[in-house]
Design a protein around this motif. Structure first.
Motif, PDB file in Angstrom:
ATOM      1  N   PRO A 151       2.459  -9.619 -11.225  1.00  0.00           N
ATOM      2  CA  PRO A 151       2.165  -9.200  -9.843  1.00  0.00           C
ATOM      3  C   PRO A 151       3.414  -8.884  -9.020  1.00  0.00           C
ATOM      4  N   ILE A 152       4.501  -9.642  -9.238  1.00  0.00           N
ATOM      5  CA  ILE A 152       5.730  -9.362  -8.483  1.00  0.00           C
ATOM      6  C   ILE A 152       6.252  -7.977  -8.820  1.00  0.00           C
ATOM      7  N   VAL A 153       6.181  -7.603 -10.093  1.00  0.00           N
ATOM      8  CA  VAL A 153       6.616  -6.271 -10.508  1.00  0.00           C
ATOM      9  C   VAL A 153       5.709  -5.189  -9.935  1.00  0.00           C
ATOM     10  N   GLY A 154       4.389  -5.394 -10.054  1.00  0.00           N
ATOM     11  CA  GLY A 154       3.450  -4.381  -9.577  1.00  0.00           C
ATOM     12  C   GLY A 154       3.484  -4.183  -8.083  1.00  0.00           C
ATOM     13  N   ASN A 155       3.865  -5.236  -7.334  1.00  0.00           N
ATOM     14  CA  ASN A 155       3.862  -5.166  -5.869  1.00  0.00           C
ATOM     15  C   ASN A 155       5.255  -5.149  -5.272  1.00  0.00           C
ATOM     16  N   ALA A 156       6.273  -4.851  -6.075  1.00  0.00           N
ATOM     17  CA  ALA A 156       7.655  -4.931  -5.587  1.00  0.00           C
ATOM     18  C   ALA A 156       7.892  -4.034  -4.377  1.00  0.00           C
ATOM     19  N   ALA A 157       7.388  -2.801  -4.428  1.00  0.00           N
ATOM     20  CA  ALA A 157       7.593  -1.862  -3.320  1.00  0.00           C
ATOM     21  C   ALA A 157       6.851  -2.323  -2.068  1.00  0.00           C
ATOM     22  N   GLU A 158       5.625  -2.841  -2.260  1.00  0.00           N
ATOM     23  CA  GLU A 158       4.854  -3.332  -1.120  1.00  0.00           C
ATOM     24  C   GLU A 158       5.532  -4.542  -0.486  1.00  0.00           C
ATOM     25  N   HIS A 159       6.128  -5.386  -1.309  1.00  0.00           N
ATOM     26  CA  HIS A 159       6.850  -6.547  -0.796  1.00  0.00           C
ATOM     27  C   HIS A 159       7.946  -6.095   0.167  1.00  0.00           C
ATOM     28  N   ALA A 160       8.723  -5.113  -0.267  1.00  0.00           N
ATOM     29  CA  ALA A 160       9.842  -4.640   0.551  1.00  0.00           C
ATOM     30  C   ALA A 160       9.354  -4.003   1.848  1.00  0.00           C
ATOM     31  N   SER A 161       8.307  -3.187   1.778  1.00  0.00           N
ATOM     32  CA  SER A 161       7.817  -2.510   2.978  1.00  0.00           C
ATOM     33  C   SER A 161       7.242  -3.497   3.984  1.00  0.00           C
ATOM     34  N   ALA A 162       6.530  -4.521   3.514  1.00  0.00           N
ATOM     35  CA  ALA A 162       5.970  -5.526   4.422  1.00  0.00           C
ATOM     36  C   ALA A 162       7.076  -6.257   5.172  1.00  0.00           C
ATOM     37  N   ILE A 163       8.156  -6.583   4.479  1.00  0.00           N
ATOM     38  CA  ILE A 163       9.275  -7.275   5.111  1.00  0.00           C
ATOM     39  C   ILE A 163       9.963  -6.378   6.131  1.00  0.00           C
ATOM     40  N   MET A 164      10.164  -5.094   5.772  1.00  0.00           N
ATOM     41  CA  MET A 164      10.834  -4.167   6.684  1.00  0.00           C
ATOM     42  C   MET A 164      10.032  -3.974   7.963  1.00  0.00           C
ATOM     43  N   PHE A 165       8.706  -3.834   7.847  1.00  0.00           N
ATOM     44  CA  PHE A 165       7.876  -3.660   9.034  1.00  0.00           C
ATOM     45  C   PHE A 165       7.900  -4.914   9.910  1.00  0.00           C
ATOM     46  N   ALA A 166       7.928  -6.091   9.305  1.00  0.00           N
ATOM     47  CA  ALA A 166       7.996  -7.330  10.076  1.00  0.00           C
ATOM     48  C   ALA A 166       9.313  -7.426  10.835  1.00  0.00           C
ATOM     49  N   MET A 167      10.398  -6.959  10.228  1.00  0.00           N
ATOM     50  CA  MET A 167      11.705  -6.978  10.877  1.00  0.00           C
ATOM     51  C   MET A 167      11.804  -5.954  11.993  1.00  0.00           C
ATOM     52  N   LYS A 168      10.856  -5.000  12.037  1.00  0.00           N
ATOM     53  CA  LYS A 168      10.772  -4.033  13.143  1.00  0.00           C
ATOM     54  C   LYS A 168       9.710  -4.431  14.156  1.00  0.00           C
ATOM     55  N   ASP A 169       9.200  -5.663  14.040  1.00  0.00           N
ATOM     56  CA  ASP A 169       8.153  -6.191  14.917  1.00  0.00           C
ATOM     57  C   ASP A 169       6.848  -5.403  14.790  1.00  0.00           C
ATOM     58  N   LYS A 170       6.546  -4.953  13.583  1.00  0.00           N
ATOM     59  CA  LYS A 170       5.289  -4.255  13.281  1.00  0.00           C
ATOM     60  C   LYS A 170       4.441  -5.142  12.363  1.00  0.00           C
ATOM     61  N   LEU A 171       4.067  -6.303  12.868  1.00  0.00           N
ATOM     62  CA  LEU A 171       3.383  -7.289  12.028  1.00  0.00           C
ATOM     63  C   LEU A 171       1.992  -6.836  11.594  1.00  0.00           C
ATOM     64  N   ASP A 172       1.331  -6.013  12.405  1.00  0.00           N
ATOM     65  CA  ASP A 172       0.004  -5.544  12.010  1.00  0.00           C
ATOM     66  C   ASP A 172       0.066  -4.758  10.705  1.00  0.00           C
ATOM     67  N   ILE A 173       1.139  -3.984  10.546  1.00  0.00           N
ATOM     68  CA  ILE A 173       1.294  -3.219   9.305  1.00  0.00           C
ATOM     69  C   ILE A 173       1.623  -4.155   8.145  1.00  0.00           C
TER      70      ILE A 173
END
Length: 390
Positions: free
Chosen positions: A272-294
């Motif tokens: 699962p970590i491999v399959g979701n690696a890109a999603e993991h990164a995007s979720a963190i980036m959006f949170a760091m931009k204060d876009k928690l809904d995304i």
């Protein structure tokens, strides 16, 4: 002219992403398998080769969504968002590795709910240390309800099995799983209608925020590749992921023996970590931009897709293939999922997040990972083996 367009498309898709330096590991896995047969190196190389392909699959889906509009784009994201996990699961089903299918899908839910969401909360809380971040509580409640429904679908077949309450041993459990899977797919279809048509005002702010953030992060608001180029790349990437998934699945058991790592740990944690690696990164980036809904849409939305669509889809697909794929994920795994959903639903009920909540989720995931590292599936009894053969 066609050559120039093709060159531009290849340049954008293949050479603009830093993760693509891992792409050569895919062909190398095929070469090693042909020269040395299935071994742990084939597994590791296939695992690394799938990471950039999963990310590029998401990119091609986003590009195609520019041309389809928000409703069809939402359906596309629902379909291809977890395509890597589903492709791996289908090949595992063909190889009669039902436990790998169950554990990898379970692991995808657990990693999204604990690791991805935890990292998003933690990183966002560190960046915005002076304030408490907020998100749309209504959408989180709906997704939590669907996840609890998924737990119910997995819980009853397990209870039926372990309480020995089946009217027909080995058959009632499978029949209940297939019936429940059809109900879960119906509920997921109703959820898509509710999300994209019936309650658009509830989700419009999330979509507008996501669109705005995506546009502001790009230098050009227009799509980077054409509609047909997106379709062609989706097809190519899906086929190549399918090829590597076959090599990956075939090498899992050998890799487990040679690396001294349980199959359950590989299936629940590594895949699962491999399959979701890109999603993991995007979720963190959006949170760091204060876009928690995304971020919640990526983490909790992906968990909802897997639990309400991915798992029932694999049960129905196994039914078509003649494989006894069911919703009995065994007692240990079902209990782990149940506790995880309860913990996450409890942390989401206030509609706020901070770095401490994120840290708690990450630590919970470490406990889950350690549990599966020391967990071994109990051997099947003679009655269970007989029912599987029947």
């Amino acid at each position: 002219m066609f050559d120039s367009f093709a060159y531009k498309s290849v340049k954008i898709v293949i050479f603009t992403n830093k993760l693509n330096f891992l792409m050569p590991f895919g062909p190398l896995a095929v070469l090693v398998d042909e020269l040395a047969g299935h071994n742990s190196w084939v597994f590791l190389l296939s695992l690394l080769g799938i990471i950039p392909l999963a990310e590029r699959l998401g990119y091609a889906t986003e590009q195609l969504a520019f041309y389809t509009g928000p409703t069809a784009g939402g359906l596309l994201n629902a379909t291809f968002g977890n395509a890597t996990e589903l492709i791996i699961s289908i090949f595992a089903l063909r190889s009669q590795m039902i436990r790998v299918v169950q554990l990898s899908l379970l692991g995808s839910i657990l990693s999204n709910m604990l690791l991805v969401l935890g990292c998003a909360f933690f990183c966002g809380g560190i960046v915005f240390y002076q304030k408490e971040q907020t998100f749309n509580k209504a959408t989180a409640v709906v997704n939590s309800g669907l996840l609890l429904m998924a737990v119910m679908g997995l819980l009853f077949p397990a209870l039926l099995h372990y309480t020995h309450g089946e009217a027909h041993f080995g058959k009632s459990e499978l029949a209940l799983s297939r019936f429940s899977s059809c109900i879960m797919l119906l509920a997921y279809a109703a959820y898509l209608f509710f999300q994209l048509r019936s309650q658009t005002n509830l989700y419009s702010s999330v979509y507008e925020e996501e669109t705005h953030s995506e546009e502001s992060s790009d230098e050009d608001e227009a799509p980077e590749i054409s509609k047909w180029e997106s379709v062609i790349w989706l097809s190519i990437l899906t086929v190549w992921i399918s090829v590597l998934s076959k090599y990956l699945v075939d090498a899992i058991e050998i890799a487990s023996e040679s690396l001294k790592i349980p199959v359950s740990f590989i299936s629940v944690i590594l895949l699962p970590i491999v399959g979701n690696a890109a999603e993991h990164a995007s979720a963190i980036m959006f949170a760091m931009k204060d876009k928690l809904d995304i971020s919640l849409g990526v983490a909790i939305g992906s968990s909802t897709q897997i639990s309400m669509f991915g798992i029932p889809f694999c049960v129905v697909t196994g039914w078509i293939m003649g494989q006894p794929m069911d919703l009995n994920f065994q007692l240990f795994e079902t209990a782990t999922l149940f506790i995880t959903v309860i913990v996450v639903a409890f942390l989401l009920q206030e509609g706020t997040s901070n770095y401490f909540k994120g840290l708690m989720l990450i630590l919970c995931y470490l406990i889950v990972a350690a549990s599966f590292f020391v967990h071994v599936d109990p051997p099947l009894s003679e009655n269970e083996l007989g029912s599987l053969k029947a």
